[in-house]
Write a protein that holds these residues in place. Structure first.
Motif, PDB file in Angstrom:
ATOM      1  N   GLU A 145      34.219  57.085  73.553  1.00  0.00           N
ATOM      2  CA  GLU A 145      33.788  55.708  73.754  1.00  0.00           C
ATOM      3  C   GLU A 145      33.531  55.410  75.225  1.00  0.00           C
ATOM      4  OE1 GLU A 145      35.400  51.155  72.798  1.00  0.00           O
ATOM      5  OE2 GLU A 145      36.276  52.905  71.793  1.00  0.00           O
ATOM      6  N   TRP A 146      34.403  55.932  76.108  1.00  0.00           N
ATOM      7  CA  TRP A 146      34.200  55.645  77.532  1.00  0.00           C
ATOM      8  C   TRP A 146      32.851  56.174  78.002  1.00  0.00           C
ATOM      9  CZ3 TRP A 146      32.909  58.432  81.746  1.00  0.00           C
ATOM     10  CH2 TRP A 146      33.024  59.828  81.688  1.00  0.00           C
ATOM     11  N   GLN A 147      32.462  57.346  77.516  1.00  0.00           N
ATOM     12  CA  GLN A 147      31.207  57.955  77.933  1.00  0.00           C
ATOM     13  C   GLN A 147      30.009  57.191  77.364  1.00  0.00           C
ATOM     14  OE1 GLN A 147      31.197  62.223  77.390  1.00  0.00           O
ATOM     15  NE2 GLN A 147      29.015  62.410  77.801  1.00  0.00           N
ATOM     16  N   GLN A 148      30.154  56.702  76.145  1.00  0.00           N
ATOM     17  CA  GLN A 148      29.087  55.921  75.534  1.00  0.00           C
ATOM     18  C   GLN A 148      28.831  54.626  76.298  1.00  0.00           C
ATOM     19  OE1 GLN A 148      30.347  55.255  71.490  1.00  0.00           O
ATOM     20  NE2 GLN A 148      30.666  57.435  71.096  1.00  0.00           N
ATOM     21  N   GLU A 149      29.905  54.036  76.831  1.00  0.00           N
ATOM     22  CA  GLU A 149      29.796  52.723  77.462  1.00  0.00           C
ATOM     23  C   GLU A 149      29.502  52.773  78.964  1.00  0.00           C
ATOM     24  OE1 GLU A 149      33.501  50.884  76.563  1.00  0.00           O
ATOM     25  OE2 GLU A 149      32.950  50.433  74.471  1.00  0.00           O
ATOM     26  N   ALA A 150      29.959  53.828  79.638  1.00  0.00           N
ATOM     27  CA  ALA A 150      29.924  53.823  81.103  1.00  0.00           C
ATOM     28  C   ALA A 150      28.779  54.615  81.714  1.00  0.00           C
ATOM     29  CB  ALA A 150      31.253  54.350  81.655  1.00  0.00           C
ATOM     30  N   GLU A 152      24.927  57.105  81.091  1.00  0.00           N
ATOM     31  CA  GLU A 152      23.756  57.381  80.265  1.00  0.00           C
ATOM     32  C   GLU A 152      23.596  58.884  80.061  1.00  0.00           C
ATOM     33  OE1 GLU A 152      21.801  55.162  78.844  1.00  0.00           O
ATOM     34  OE2 GLU A 152      22.787  53.411  79.739  1.00  0.00           O
TER      35      GLU A 152
END
Length: 284
Positions: A145-150, A152
């Protein structure tokens, strides 16, 4: 005669399958050894074949035969994380000029041959002279989730994205062990089928071992970052560290887990092992 030990967890229900795989793998291994004996008389290892020693996260369960290869790391002055790639050079081996990508890293010979298995030997980025910048770039469809949100997909991996690595948790296994990301390497402007997937983890465990005198980790990691080519050595699936809650059922909540056949790798136990590197396509 007693039955061979089954590496699959009993609850996976894969005992019949694994026995078949182990049996066929043993036969395939004999063929591989025989083929290797022929190959080493006809093609130099620098062209992409032969017995190769490498480092990687230890395989601890499941049918995978060995560790996945580690990718040594360096961080530039702007905090961007990249994989070390040896400079290519032309050498004469067995009376033939070949291009090799090889270097001494610490006391270890690190070569492009570490990554020549599972068809990866045909990928453009594994060619010693491939024109790539070696930066890690985030994968487009990560499970975190952190990678999806923070960040590209395609963005360069930077150390600032991992500042909370000492406390990070996503509810899978123990928190604070390390912060992961999925990325690609040496795969700019190549077809998706030729993309090199990698697993990155920044961890205090890796940092501490490097600082406390582990010679290989001191040479191959930086600031607690460790990475590996993310191709399971069993059937070439793409595993993940803390990527699936179901990994806990197989004792792998805190390890790299391959959901396809329950192979497990310990990212905090980097071991030296060997395998027969497959040859790259003939460039002539």
């Amino acid at each position: 005669m007693s039955e061979p030990e089954d590496k699959y967890p009993e609850e996976s229900g894969r005992r019949r399958f694994v026995k078949g795989v182990v049996g066929s793998a043993s036969l395939a291994g004999l063929g591989t050894v025989a083929a290797t004996g022929v190959e080493t008389t006809t093609a130099p290892t620098g062209a992409g074949g032969g017995i190769t020693q490498f480092y990687g996260p230890e395989n601890t369960a499941g049918p995978a035969p060995r560790a996945m290869p580690q990718i040594p790391i360096e961080i530039d002055d702007d905090g961007f994380v990249k994989g070390i790639w040896p400079e290519p050079e032309t050498v004469t081996e067995q009376g033939r000029e070949v291009t090799v990508s090889r270097m001494q890293l610490g006391d270890i010979t690190y070569t492009s041959e570490w990554f020549q298995y599972c068809g990866v030997q045909t990928y453009p980025g594994v060619a010693p002279e491939a024109d790539q910048d070696n930066f890690f770039r985030y994968a487009s469809s990560p499970p975190y989730e952190w990678q999806q949100e923070a960040v590209e997909g395609g963005e360069k991996v930077n150390i600032e994205h991992f500042e909370d690595y000492e406390t990070w948790s996503n509810g899978i296994g123990e928190g604070g062990l390390g912060k992961p990301a999925l990325a690609t390497w040496r795969s700019q402007d190549v077809p998706p089928s030729g993309t090199l997937p990698i697993q990155i983890i920044r961890s205090t465990r890796i940092r501490d071992m490097a600082e406390q005198g582990n010679e290989w980790l001191s040479a191959s990691t930086q600031e607690g970052f460790v990475a590996n080519l993310n191709k399971c050595t069993h059937f070439c699936c793409v595993p993940g560290y803390k990527a699936l809650a179901s990994s806990a059922r197989f004792g792998a909540a805190d390890e790299i887990y391959c959901q396809c056949h329950q192979s497990v790798y310990d990212p905090f136990n980097i071991v030296q092992t060997s395998f027969v590197a497959l040859p790259r396509p003939d460039e002539e």
